[in-house]
Design a protein around this motif. Structure first.
Motif, PDB file in Angstrom:
ATOM      1  N   MET A  90       0.825  -1.200   0.000  1.00  0.00           N
ATOM      2  CA  MET A  90       0.000   0.000   0.000  1.00  0.00           C
ATOM      3  C   MET A  90       0.867   1.260   0.000  1.00  0.00           C
ATOM      4  SD  MET A  90      -3.298   0.529   2.391  1.00  0.00           S
ATOM      5  CE  MET A  90      -4.309   2.002   2.315  1.00  0.00           C
ATOM      6  N   VAL A  91       1.963   1.236   0.743  1.00  0.00           N
ATOM      7  CA  VAL A  91       2.860   2.398   0.773  1.00  0.00           C
ATOM      8  C   VAL A  91       3.530   2.584  -0.587  1.00  0.00           C
ATOM      9  CG1 VAL A  91       5.003   3.296   1.754  1.00  0.00           C
ATOM     10  CG2 VAL A  91       3.255   2.358   3.254  1.00  0.00           C
ATOM     11  N   VAL A  92       4.039   1.495  -1.167  1.00  0.00           N
ATOM     12  CA  VAL A  92       4.729   1.591  -2.454  1.00  0.00           C
ATOM     13  C   VAL A  92       3.755   1.964  -3.574  1.00  0.00           C
ATOM     14  CG1 VAL A  92       6.003   0.261  -4.192  1.00  0.00           C
ATOM     15  CG2 VAL A  92       6.561   0.011  -1.772  1.00  0.00           C
ATOM     16  N   TYR A  93       2.584   1.342  -3.572  1.00  0.00           N
ATOM     17  CA  TYR A  93       1.581   1.545  -4.625  1.00  0.00           C
ATOM     18  C   TYR A  93       0.868   2.887  -4.456  1.00  0.00           C
ATOM     19  CZ  TYR A  93      -2.516   0.076  -7.495  1.00  0.00           C
ATOM     20  OH  TYR A  93      -3.523  -0.032  -8.419  1.00  0.00           O
ATOM     21  N   GLY A  94       0.615   3.268  -3.224  1.00  0.00           N
ATOM     22  CA  GLY A  94      -0.131   4.502  -2.974  1.00  0.00           C
ATOM     23  C   GLY A  94      -1.637   4.295  -2.957  1.00  0.00           C
ATOM     24  N   TYR A  95      -2.056   3.046  -2.994  1.00  0.00           N
ATOM     25  CA  TYR A  95      -3.480   2.701  -2.963  1.00  0.00           C
ATOM     26  C   TYR A  95      -3.647   1.390  -2.212  1.00  0.00           C
ATOM     27  CZ  TYR A  95      -3.894   5.849  -7.014  1.00  0.00           C
ATOM     28  OH  TYR A  95      -3.851   6.922  -7.847  1.00  0.00           O
ATOM     29  N   CYS A  96      -4.860   1.159  -1.697  1.00  0.00           N
ATOM     30  CA  CYS A  96      -5.220  -0.190  -1.290  1.00  0.00           C
ATOM     31  C   CYS A  96      -5.834  -0.847  -2.531  1.00  0.00           C
ATOM     32  CB  CYS A  96      -6.167  -0.180  -0.093  1.00  0.00           C
ATOM     33  SG  CYS A  96      -7.813   0.434  -0.444  1.00  0.00           S
ATOM     34  N   PRO A  97      -6.074  -2.145  -2.533  1.00  0.00           N
ATOM     35  CA  PRO A  97      -6.570  -2.772  -3.763  1.00  0.00           C
ATOM     36  C   PRO A  97      -7.863  -2.157  -4.310  1.00  0.00           C
ATOM     37  CG  PRO A  97      -5.778  -4.453  -2.268  1.00  0.00           C
ATOM     38  CD  PRO A  97      -5.721  -3.146  -1.512  1.00  0.00           C
ATOM     39  N   GLY A  98      -8.840  -1.924  -3.443  1.00  0.00           N
ATOM     40  CA  GLY A  98     -10.106  -1.351  -3.927  1.00  0.00           C
ATOM     41  C   GLY A  98      -9.949   0.044  -4.482  1.00  0.00           C
ATOM     42  N   SER A  99      -9.213   0.893  -3.757  1.00  0.00           N
ATOM     43  CA  SER A  99      -9.044   2.267  -4.235  1.00  0.00           C
ATOM     44  C   SER A  99      -8.153   2.301  -5.474  1.00  0.00           C
ATOM     45  CB  SER A  99      -8.477   3.157  -3.122  1.00  0.00           C
ATOM     46  OG  SER A  99      -7.194   2.739  -2.731  1.00  0.00           O
ATOM     47  N   GLY A 100      -7.217   1.342  -5.591  1.00  0.00           N
ATOM     48  CA  GLY A 100      -6.382   1.271  -6.785  1.00  0.00           C
ATOM     49  C   GLY A 100      -7.196   0.944  -8.024  1.00  0.00           C
ATOM     50  N   LEU A 101      -8.148   0.016  -7.888  1.00  0.00           N
ATOM     51  CA  LEU A 101      -9.002  -0.316  -9.032  1.00  0.00           C
ATOM     52  C   LEU A 101      -9.928   0.849  -9.366  1.00  0.00           C
ATOM     53  CD1 LEU A 101      -9.821  -4.061  -8.293  1.00  0.00           C
ATOM     54  CD2 LEU A 101      -8.156  -3.115  -9.900  1.00  0.00           C
ATOM     55  N   ALA A 102     -10.414   1.547  -8.325  1.00  0.00           N
ATOM     56  CA  ALA A 102     -11.254   2.724  -8.577  1.00  0.00           C
ATOM     57  C   ALA A 102     -10.449   3.803  -9.297  1.00  0.00           C
ATOM     58  CB  ALA A 102     -11.832   3.259  -7.272  1.00  0.00           C
ATOM     59  N   ALA A 103      -9.195   3.998  -8.884  1.00  0.00           N
ATOM     60  CA  ALA A 103      -8.344   4.992  -9.545  1.00  0.00           C
ATOM     61  C   ALA A 103      -8.042   4.575 -10.981  1.00  0.00           C
ATOM     62  CB  ALA A 103      -7.054   5.186  -8.756  1.00  0.00           C
ATOM     63  N   THR A 104      -7.877   3.278 -11.213  1.00  0.00           N
ATOM     64  CA  THR A 104      -7.668   2.786 -12.570  1.00  0.00           C
ATOM     65  C   THR A 104      -8.858   3.152 -13.448  1.00  0.00           C
ATOM     66  OG1 THR A 104      -6.302   0.949 -11.793  1.00  0.00           O
ATOM     67  CG2 THR A 104      -7.282   0.709 -13.963  1.00  0.00           C
ATOM     68  N   ALA A 105     -10.053   3.017 -12.889  1.00  0.00           N
ATOM     69  CA  ALA A 105     -11.265   3.340 -13.650  1.00  0.00           C
ATOM     70  C   ALA A 105     -11.354   4.829 -13.978  1.00  0.00           C
ATOM     71  CB  ALA A 105     -12.504   2.910 -12.870  1.00  0.00           C
ATOM     72  N   THR A 106     -10.657   5.670 -13.202  1.00  0.00           N
ATOM     73  CA  THR A 106     -10.670   7.105 -13.500  1.00  0.00           C
ATOM     74  C   THR A 106      -9.563   7.486 -14.482  1.00  0.00           C
ATOM     75  OG1 THR A 106      -9.202   7.720 -11.665  1.00  0.00           O
ATOM     76  CG2 THR A 106     -11.566   7.605 -11.189  1.00  0.00           C
ATOM     77  N   GLY A 107      -8.758   6.513 -14.916  1.00  0.00           N
ATOM     78  CA  GLY A 107      -7.732   6.784 -15.914  1.00  0.00           C
ATOM     79  C   GLY A 107      -6.326   6.917 -15.374  1.00  0.00           C
ATOM     80  N   SER A 108      -6.099   6.594 -14.102  1.00  0.00           N
ATOM     81  CA  SER A 108      -4.770   6.715 -13.525  1.00  0.00           C
ATOM     82  C   SER A 108      -3.857   5.612 -14.059  1.00  0.00           C
ATOM     83  CB  SER A 108      -4.847   6.616 -11.998  1.00  0.00           C
ATOM     84  OG  SER A 108      -3.559   6.518 -11.453  1.00  0.00           O
ATOM     85  N   LEU A 109      -2.781   6.014 -14.722  1.00  0.00           N
ATOM     86  CA  LEU A 109      -1.873   5.033 -15.313  1.00  0.00           C
ATOM     87  C   LEU A 109      -1.056   4.295 -14.264  1.00  0.00           C
ATOM     88  CD1 LEU A 109      -0.609   6.981 -18.453  1.00  0.00           C
ATOM     89  CD2 LEU A 109      -2.369   5.217 -18.317  1.00  0.00           C
ATOM     90  N   HIS A 110      -0.589   5.013 -13.230  1.00  0.00           N
ATOM     91  CA  HIS A 110       0.200   4.305 -12.216  1.00  0.00           C
ATOM     92  C   HIS A 110      -0.677   3.352 -11.411  1.00  0.00           C
ATOM     93  CE1 HIS A 110      -1.137   7.841  -9.910  1.00  0.00           C
ATOM     94  NE2 HIS A 110      -0.873   7.172  -8.811  1.00  0.00           N
ATOM     95  N   ALA A 111      -1.963   3.654 -11.258  1.00  0.00           N
ATOM     96  CA  ALA A 111      -2.872   2.712 -10.602  1.00  0.00           C
ATOM     97  C   ALA A 111      -3.056   1.463 -11.464  1.00  0.00           C
ATOM     98  CB  ALA A 111      -4.214   3.378 -10.324  1.00  0.00           C
ATOM     99  N   LEU A 112      -3.074   1.645 -12.785  1.00  0.00           N
ATOM    100  CA  LEU A 112      -3.208   0.508 -13.697  1.00  0.00           C
ATOM    101  C   LEU A 112      -2.000  -0.422 -13.587  1.00  0.00           C
ATOM    102  CD1 LEU A 112      -4.706  -0.937 -15.986  1.00  0.00           C
ATOM    103  CD2 LEU A 112      -3.510   0.583 -17.598  1.00  0.00           C
ATOM    104  N   VAL A 113      -0.804   0.150 -13.494  1.00  0.00           N
ATOM    105  CA  VAL A 113       0.410  -0.673 -13.328  1.00  0.00           C
ATOM    106  C   VAL A 113       0.308  -1.492 -12.042  1.00  0.00           C
ATOM    107  CG1 VAL A 113       2.900  -0.589 -12.929  1.00  0.00           C
ATOM    108  CG2 VAL A 113       1.864   0.881 -14.669  1.00  0.00           C
ATOM    109  N   GLY A 114      -0.159  -0.844 -10.967  1.00  0.00           N
ATOM    110  CA  GLY A 114      -0.325  -1.565  -9.703  1.00  0.00           C
ATOM    111  C   GLY A 114      -1.380  -2.651  -9.781  1.00  0.00           C
ATOM    112  N   ALA A 115      -2.429  -2.412 -10.584  1.00  0.00           N
ATOM    113  CA  ALA A 115      -3.475  -3.435 -10.742  1.00  0.00           C
ATOM    114  C   ALA A 115      -2.897  -4.687 -11.392  1.00  0.00           C
ATOM    115  CB  ALA A 115      -4.635  -2.875 -11.567  1.00  0.00           C
ATOM    116  N   PHE A 116      -2.010  -4.503 -12.370  1.00  0.00           N
ATOM    117  CA  PHE A 116      -1.330  -5.664 -12.955  1.00  0.00           C
ATOM    118  C   PHE A 116      -0.471  -6.367 -11.897  1.00  0.00           C
ATOM    119  CE2 PHE A 116      -1.981  -3.460 -17.123  1.00  0.00           C
ATOM    120  CZ  PHE A 116      -2.763  -4.453 -17.694  1.00  0.00           C
ATOM    121  N   GLY A 117       0.141  -5.587 -11.010  1.00  0.00           N
ATOM    122  CA  GLY A 117       0.915  -6.167  -9.916  1.00  0.00           C
ATOM    123  C   GLY A 117       0.047  -7.017  -8.992  1.00  0.00           C
TER     124      GLY A 117
END
Length: 195
Positions: A90-117
């Motif tokens: 969470m510290v490295v990614y900057g999101y928890c899993p749920g918020s990371g997927l929500a950020a991916t849906a808003t177009g965040s590219l770094h959140a998308l990379v973390g989702a693949f992780g």
């Protein structure tokens, strides 16, 4: 509810959850990193509220006979290791899993990379599960136990103590940050510079 109706309900509920995460700033990179830097307590306040409301809701449903507890085994070594890995991620990614997927849906590219992780991590866990089950989940395993049974203190007292402790912590966090303005969201670091 089964079949297509269940799939449609899941899609609608999941979409609403994502919208609420976004509207509550929980899909904000700044909010998550601000929490770990002890500057923005939005995440802590939402989680405290969710734990208390959810806990009391489950207690009421169980007492009313509308639900039953499904207790998972308390494999404490697995919980500790999982919590450490989750926190580091969470510290490295900057999101928890749920918020990371929500950020991916808003177009965040770094959140998308973390989702693949996250997907890669799930695959690695699935491939190593037999080893984890034999070498981690058997250590410090307490079985299907709950605090009320382990301590002899009733559920209601545990939930009341949790609600009071959460309320006190929430109040202190509000007093500490209530008058501070919410910082503006920073741009996606992976986004191209604006012209």
């Amino acid at each position: 509810m089964t079949g297509n109706a269940a799939l449609l309900a899941a899609a609608v509920i999941g979409s609403l959850f994502g919208v609420l995460l976004h509207r509550g700033r929980l899909s904000s990179y700044d909010a998550v990193t601000g929490q770990f830097r002890l500057r923005d307590y939005t995440i802590a306040k939402v989680l405290l509220t969710a734990i208390v409301v959810g806990g009391v809701g489950v207690l009421v449903l169980v007492r009313a006979g509308a639900a039953t507890y499904h207790v998972k085994s308390a494999n404490l070594l697995g919980v500790v290791l999982g919590a450490v890995l989750f926190g580091i991620g969470m510290v490295v990614y900057g999101y928890c899993p749920g918020s990371g997927l929500a950020a991916t849906a808003t177009g965040s590219l770094h959140a998308l990379v973390g989702a693949f992780g996250m997907v890669l991590g799930a695959i690695v866990y699935a491939l190593t599960y037999d080893w984890v089950k034999a070498n981690v989940l058997t250590v410090w395993a307490l079985g299907k136990v709950r605090l009320p049974e382990a301590t002899g203190i009733p559920d209601v007292i545990w939930f009341l103590a949790l609600a009071v402790a959460s309320g006190v912590l929430f109040f202190r966090l509000e007093r500490r940050t209530g008058s501070q303005p919410v910082p503006p969201a920073s741009p996606d670091p992976a986004a191209p510079p604006s012209e």
